[in-house]
Enzyme design. Sequence first.
Site, PDB file in Angstrom:
ATOM      1  NE  ARG A  53      34.935  53.436  24.125  1.00  0.00           N
ATOM      2  CZ  ARG A  53      34.224  52.580  24.555  1.00  0.00           C
ATOM      3  NH1 ARG A  53      35.043  51.653  25.226  1.00  0.00           N
ATOM      4  NH2 ARG A  53      32.997  52.619  24.357  1.00  0.00           N
ATOM      5  CE  LYS A  93      48.341  60.964   6.364  1.00  0.00           C
ATOM      6  NZ  LYS A  93      48.212  61.552   4.963  1.00  0.00           N
ATOM      7  CD  GLU A 102      54.865  57.004  -2.885  1.00  0.00           C
ATOM      8  OE1 GLU A 102      55.327  58.159  -2.742  1.00  0.00           O
ATOM      9  OE2 GLU A 102      53.603  56.839  -3.397  1.00  0.00           O
ATOM     10  CE  LYS A 132      54.502  58.427   5.554  1.00  0.00           C
ATOM     11  NZ  LYS A 132      53.504  57.668   5.012  1.00  0.00           N
ATOM     12  CD  GLU A 135      48.408  64.950   5.781  1.00  0.00           C
ATOM     13  OE1 GLU A 135      47.425  64.517   6.299  1.00  0.00           O
ATOM     14  OE2 GLU A 135      49.383  64.582   5.123  1.00  0.00           O
ATOM     15  NE  ARG A 173      52.038  62.192   7.727  1.00  0.00           N
ATOM     16  CZ  ARG A 173      51.684  61.295   8.653  1.00  0.00           C
ATOM     17  NH1 ARG A 173      51.926  61.478   9.748  1.00  0.00           N
ATOM     18  NH2 ARG A 173      51.417  60.097   8.002  1.00  0.00           N
ATOM     19  CG  ASN A 200      50.969  65.051  -0.215  1.00  0.00           C
ATOM     20  OD1 ASN A 200      50.633  64.066  -0.394  1.00  0.00           O
ATOM     21  ND2 ASN A 200      50.499  65.944   0.658  1.00  0.00           N
ATOM     22  CG  HIS A 226      51.536  62.220  -4.100  1.00  0.00           C
ATOM     23  ND1 HIS A 226      53.015  62.222  -4.308  1.00  0.00           N
ATOM     24  CD2 HIS A 226      51.266  61.070  -3.391  1.00  0.00           C
ATOM     25  CE1 HIS A 226      53.230  61.102  -3.722  1.00  0.00           C
ATOM     26  NE2 HIS A 226      52.281  60.426  -3.218  1.00  0.00           N
ATOM     27  CG  HIS A 270      46.474  62.149  -5.063  1.00  0.00           C
ATOM     28  ND1 HIS A 270      46.879  62.845  -4.078  1.00  0.00           N
ATOM     29  CD2 HIS A 270      46.866  61.119  -4.966  1.00  0.00           C
ATOM     30  CE1 HIS A 270      47.264  62.273  -3.305  1.00  0.00           C
ATOM     31  NE2 HIS A 270      47.418  60.814  -3.687  1.00  0.00           N
ATOM     32  CG  HIS A 290      49.848  56.064  -5.477  1.00  0.00           C
ATOM     33  ND1 HIS A 290      49.058  57.304  -5.536  1.00  0.00           N
ATOM     34  CD2 HIS A 290      50.675  56.087  -4.684  1.00  0.00           C
ATOM     35  CE1 HIS A 290      49.725  58.120  -4.774  1.00  0.00           C
ATOM     36  NE2 HIS A 290      50.930  57.423  -4.600  1.00  0.00           N
TER      37      HIS A 290
HETATM   38  N1  LIG Z   1      48.500  54.936   5.287  1.00  0.00           N
HETATM   39  C1  LIG Z   1      49.278  55.672   4.501  1.00  0.00           C
HETATM   40  O1  LIG Z   1      49.843  56.495   4.916  1.00  0.00           O
HETATM   41  C2  LIG Z   1      49.193  55.185   3.010  1.00  0.00           C
HETATM   42  C3  LIG Z   1      50.211  55.748   2.089  1.00  0.00           C
HETATM   43  C4  LIG Z   1      50.342  55.450   0.713  1.00  0.00           C
HETATM   44  C5  LIG Z   1      49.277  54.806   0.278  1.00  0.00           C
HETATM   45  N2  LIG Z   1      48.354  54.329   1.237  1.00  0.00           N
HETATM   46  C6  LIG Z   1      47.304  53.228   0.821  1.00  0.00           C
HETATM   47  O2  LIG Z   1      48.098  52.185   0.374  1.00  0.00           O
HETATM   48  C7  LIG Z   1      47.069  51.300  -0.799  1.00  0.00           C
HETATM   49  C8  LIG Z   1      48.175  51.078  -1.929  1.00  0.00           C
HETATM   50  O3  LIG Z   1      48.912  49.985  -1.178  1.00  0.00           O
HETATM   51  P1  LIG Z   1      49.772  48.955  -2.305  1.00  0.00           P
HETATM   52  O4  LIG Z   1      49.947  49.617  -3.424  1.00  0.00           O
HETATM   53  O5  LIG Z   1      50.571  48.058  -1.268  1.00  0.00           O
HETATM   54  O6  LIG Z   1      48.574  47.920  -2.729  1.00  0.00           O
HETATM   55  P2  LIG Z   1      47.644  46.499  -2.346  1.00  0.00           P
HETATM   56  O7  LIG Z   1      47.738  46.468  -0.974  1.00  0.00           O
HETATM   57  O8  LIG Z   1      46.554  46.606  -3.099  1.00  0.00           O
HETATM   58  O9  LIG Z   1      48.892  45.566  -3.262  1.00  0.00           O
HETATM   59  C9  LIG Z   1      48.925  45.420  -4.549  1.00  0.00           C
HETATM   60  C10 LIG Z   1      48.760  44.018  -4.831  1.00  0.00           C
HETATM   61  O10 LIG Z   1      49.909  43.297  -4.791  1.00  0.00           O
HETATM   62  C11 LIG Z   1      49.556  42.327  -4.030  1.00  0.00           C
HETATM   63  N3  LIG Z   1      50.633  41.638  -3.037  1.00  0.00           N
HETATM   64  C12 LIG Z   1      50.947  42.325  -1.995  1.00  0.00           C
HETATM   65  N4  LIG Z   1      52.213  42.112  -1.433  1.00  0.00           N
HETATM   66  C13 LIG Z   1      52.528  40.824  -2.400  1.00  0.00           C
HETATM   67  C14 LIG Z   1      53.679  39.978  -2.516  1.00  0.00           C
HETATM   68  N5  LIG Z   1      54.689  40.085  -1.562  1.00  0.00           N
HETATM   69  N6  LIG Z   1      53.780  39.012  -3.628  1.00  0.00           N
HETATM   70  C15 LIG Z   1      52.823  39.081  -4.580  1.00  0.00           C
HETATM   71  N7  LIG Z   1      51.847  39.946  -4.626  1.00  0.00           N
HETATM   72  C16 LIG Z   1      51.648  40.883  -3.298  1.00  0.00           C
HETATM   73  C17 LIG Z   1      48.282  42.317  -3.493  1.00  0.00           C
HETATM   74  O11 LIG Z   1      47.423  41.291  -2.959  1.00  0.00           O
HETATM   75  C18 LIG Z   1      47.562  43.334  -4.292  1.00  0.00           C
HETATM   76  O12 LIG Z   1      47.071  42.687  -5.366  1.00  0.00           O
HETATM   77  C19 LIG Z   1      46.109  52.297  -0.969  1.00  0.00           C
HETATM   78  O13 LIG Z   1      44.892  51.954  -0.499  1.00  0.00           O
HETATM   79  C20 LIG Z   1      46.530  53.791  -0.537  1.00  0.00           C
HETATM   80  O14 LIG Z   1      45.500  54.555   0.024  1.00  0.00           O
HETATM   81  C21 LIG Z   1      48.353  54.404   2.379  1.00  0.00           C
HETATM   82 ZN   LIG Z   2      52.049  58.046  -2.777  1.00  0.00          ZN
END
Ligand SMILES: NC(=O)c1ccc[n+]([C@@H]2O[C@H](COP(=O)([O-])OP(=O)(O)OC[C@H]3O[C@@H](n4cnc5c(N)ncnc54)[C@H](O)[C@@H]3O)[C@@H](O)[C@H]2O)c1
Ligand SMILES: [Zn+2]
Length: 360
Positions: free
Chosen positions: A121, A143, A185, A227, A237, A241, A245, A248, A252, A265
Amino acid sequence: MRRVRVPLGERSYEILVGEDLLKGIGARCKKLKLGRRCVIVTDTNVGRLFGKAVTKSLSAAGFEVGSFEFQAGEKSKNLRTMEQCYNAFAEHRLERGSFVVALGGGVVGDLAGFAAASYLRGIDFVQIPTTLLAQVDSSVGGKTGVNLRAGKNLVGAFFQPKLVLCDQETLRTLPKREYRSGLAEVIKYGIIYDSKLFRRIESKISEILKLDPQTLSALVARCCAIKALVVEEDEQESGLRAILNFGHTIGHAIEAITSYGTYLHGEAISIGQIAAARLSKDQLGLSEAELQRIQEVFEAVGLPIKISLNQSQKRRLLEAMKLDKKVSDGEVKFVLADKIGHVVWGEFVGNDRIISSIDA
Ligand SMILES: NC(=O)c1ccc[n+]([C@@H]2O[C@H](COP(=O)([O-])OP(=O)(O)OC[C@H]3O[C@@H](n4cnc5c(N)ncnc54)[C@H](O)[C@@H]3O)[C@@H](O)[C@H]2O)c1
Ligand SMILES: [Zn+2]
């Protein structure tokens, strides 16, 4: 090193931004009086690069460190990986006082955060975001969650970390395309909230593309601060917030109609932000000069600024927008800018205008 405080009452925490921070993670967790046992959650790419350094620092500070690594990529962000992650927690005998260290991009952060939010939990968790997107976006705001076959991020929780540590050095190994994607971003924060930040980005393009650590630390810290401000006002949200977007709604939809395969993205929201800027000019009087500046800055960092769609893709794009979570009563609402640094949300835009903003 820069510090950004996220003020959320009892759940307040700090984001540290700077160089060479990984090796200090152990000492910082100790200072926070986190429990003795922890599990590092990471993916196959990031584990190989930074797993050792993080383990070493935590062990040296007296923590009993376990690890759980999963195949890198969005495809792993699901309940099956979650179950394996819980099993790793159980094997390592994590208790109520133990903690989770999320080491990686947004995929790792979202999954590890949700695992921490739900295991026993809720146990503590610390984030070490290693992509630019994770540093300026996904690691701030609490999130967490995973995808279902029916859609992205459908299961999750709001859950705040105890500490976020953004080490600029880790970005050096990031594929260039991922890095540029994160810049979409960064630019967004300038457009929605901070014209000075936008100007700084415009004037520091070459430093940004060279990953100059000073420039990057300042930018990342400012984005996190923005942020954090927005999240502080609207943690769950319900209103403000929504400004995050910007670009987006269309972005999206572009990701959805291309089956999340063609564009990263950041690339999709780059096209989406330019379309939103055009709509902003039509509906809110954003000046032509500012529209140009917006277009030029995305172009300068090497992000795509247009997409060509055939009739059927256009139709699917509109349908995808209506399915977006942020749509209420089937009406698509937009975040639009009246000038760089200021946006309003809740703007209705007709289908024809949406299409012409992308076609332009
Ligand atoms: N929680 C939130 O508020 C929020 C906001 C925006 C996006 N997201 C989520 O984030 C995700 C996307 O995140 P991302 O773009 O970081 O993708 P990711 O975590 O898949 O990373 C992208 C790629 O880079 C590699 N990588 C990461 N760090 C590295 C480094 N320092 N050196 C070499 N390779 C590296 C990873 O292994 C992966 O292959 C999505 O699932 C999205 O839904 C969440
Ligand atoms: Zn985004």
